[in-house]
Design a protein around this motif. Structure first.
Motif, PDB file in Angstrom:
ATOM      1  N   SER A 148       1.742  -6.948   1.748  1.00 20.84           N
ATOM      2  CA  SER A 148       0.612  -5.659   3.130  1.00 20.84           C
ATOM      3  C   SER A 148       1.626  -5.225   4.154  1.00 20.84           C
ATOM      4  CB  SER A 148      -0.398  -6.360   3.095  1.00 20.84           C
ATOM      5  OG  SER A 148      -0.708  -7.482   4.399  1.00 20.84           O
ATOM      6  N   ASN A 246       0.419  -4.019  -0.410  1.00 23.82           N
ATOM      7  CA  ASN A 246      -0.709  -3.404  -0.324  1.00 23.82           C
ATOM      8  C   ASN A 246      -0.518  -2.642   0.432  1.00 23.82           C
ATOM      9  OD1 ASN A 246      -2.698  -4.603  -2.100  1.00 23.82           O
ATOM     10  ND2 ASN A 246      -3.220  -6.035  -1.065  1.00 23.82           N
ATOM     11  N   LYS A 259      -2.149   0.793  -3.090  1.00 24.31           N
ATOM     12  CA  LYS A 259      -1.408  -0.334  -4.419  1.00 24.31           C
ATOM     13  C   LYS A 259       0.405   0.983  -4.504  1.00 24.31           C
ATOM     14  CE  LYS A 259      -4.718  -3.649  -5.316  1.00 24.31           C
ATOM     15  NZ  LYS A 259      -4.986  -3.672  -4.718  1.00 24.31           N
TER      16      LYS A 259
END
Length: 446
Positions: A148, A246, A259
């Motif tokens: 992420s 992410n 995403k």
């Protein structure tokens, strides 16, 4: 602390137009957007200012990347326990109080929590929606940001680690930021934080308008305070990972997530003057009085975010480092004062010289505009009677202040939910007794 080991490569200097490439000849020659970029890369500009801002203040960088950053799904609300505020004029978000405030160290998490999940707004002023104001946040995390990344659409982050290093990967390259260092990651730059030392904690000052720059030196002259050559900017480094990521967006004081199926850290080369940087606070060249009186804390400014009014800042980042104190015939600690600025203080390590207890590393205090404050009673008594010989003060200590011309309002989380407010803080000054003597005469006067 000047010998902090650099785990990555950096480019020195502040405000430079940097050029860096991880592969030879990855930067196009002579233009920014050739019909086909070297290595089949995509050209993408990241603008920190409007296109029409004058050349002196224009900030932008050209990124040459494997895929453009637009390759992601639509953003959706990100579900997390993070408590963030975007509008500090709305009393449903903040607690309005003029009282002196102090917090004990904020808790480290007991459940898996990464940097983003560990963000909490402490105080602020203004509104991110109109790009005016600033905010103070803390982070407390114990987990890497695996797969992420985050970018802040609301403002620029100035990050102050207090416990544990931050291993930060950005689109521009990598930075290892130690306690007693700071870093700035500007609006829109994607980054991810790993925690090589485990549970980590620190402070953040976010500015919604303007940008962080070293202060003008004025009468100080060409040298002193933070030297431009000591700021460090990462060099280009890229990844080709093909895996789900992410992309978290801090937007309007809220978090959203999109995403994508590849890493966002695929920039092979870049050039420009809009780039993250870090700085070692131990390299700060302290200016101080060598005759009498306690000089204003503006002499300790490392970085400032200027407002449209000369001499008035949206925010200043000020430090109180180890230094010699030599003033004669002077009460040396910070004097009692009321200020048209708001002062949020934090402590990285050590013991702050104006407080004998209660102000602890990882904790904080807020003295709002025109709210009186100053040294506590034990500090006053000690400083009023001790021998005024040259002293090396604040040894092993690094305190700092986020100072703002704006009226900071603490959040409901900071006041009501954190459980860290020291409700007896006012007692620090209750021992200050009257020493008034109407019959006092100067020495030698009959």
């Amino acid at each position: 602390m000047t010998d902090i080991k650099n785990d990555y490569q950096y480019q020195p200097g502040f405000g430079n137009h940097f050029s860096t490439e991880a592969l030879p000849d990855a930067l196009p020659k002579g233009q920014n957007t050739p019909q086909v970029c070297p290595y089949g890369l995509y050209a993408e500009q990241l603008s920190g200012t409007a296109f029409t801002v004058d050349r002196k203040h224009n900030e932008r960088t050209w990124l040459y990347r494997i895929r453009p950053s637009v390759c992601h799904t639509p953003f959706e609300p990100f579900q997390t326990k993070t408590r963030l505020v975007g509008n500090y004029t709305d009393e449903s978000n903040v607690s309005v109080t003029p009282n002196q405030l102090r917090w004990s160290p904020f808790d480290l998490p007991t459940e898996p929590t990464d940097f983003v999940q560990g963000l909490h707004s402490i105080a602020g002023a203004g509104d991110v929606g109109v790009k005016h104001g600033m905010a103070v946040l803390i982070y407390a995390a114990n987990k890497n940001m695996d797969d992420s990344a985050i970018h802040n659409s609301d403002g620029d982050f100035l990050i102050v680690p207090q416990q544990g290093r931050l291993d930060i990967t950005t689109e521009f390259g990598k930075m290892m930021v130690h306690p007693n260092e700071i870093c700035v990651i500007q609006r829109g730059i994607r980054f991810s934080v790993n925690l090589p030392d485990g549970p980590s904690r620190g402070y953040i000052c976010e500015v919604f308008n303007g940008t962080w720059t070293p202060p003008d030196l004025g009468p100080i002259g060409a040298n002193g305070l933070a030297n431009s050559r000591d700021f460090q900017t990462p060099v280009a480094a890229f990844s080709q990972e093909e895996k789900p990521y992410n992309i978290i967006n801090k937007y309007g004081g809220r978090l959203f997530v999109a995403k994508q199926d590849h890493t966002p850290f695929d920039v092979v080369a870049w050039h420009g003057n809009y780039a993250p940087f870090k700085y070692n606070l131990a390299l700060f060249n302290t200016i101080n009085s060598v005759s009498f009186d306690h000089v204003d804390p503006s002499i300790f400014t490392v970085l400032t975010c200027k407002s449209d009014k000369p001499g008035v800042a949206i925010a200043d980042f000020v430090i109180f480092p180890p230094r010699w104190s030599v003033q004669e015939n002077t009460f040396r600690p910070p004097y009692f004062h009321r200020n048209c600025m708001s002062e949020f203080m934090g402590l990285i390590h050590g013991s702050y010289e104006a407080k004998q207890g209660g102000f602890v590393p990882g904790g904080a205090s807020l003295h709002s505009m025109m709210t009186p404050h100053g040294p506590d009673a034990p500090t006053f008594e000690k400083a009023s009677t001790e021998e005024l010989k040259p002293m090396y003060i604040a040894k092993g200590t690094q305190a700092f202040m986020f100072e703002s011309s704006l009226q900071l309002q603490p959040t409901h989380w900071a006041i009501e939910e954190s459980g860290k407010v020291q409700h007896d803080y006012f007692q620090a000054w209750q021992g200050l007794k009257s020493n008034f003597d109407p019959n006092w005469k100067p020495a030698g006067r009959q």
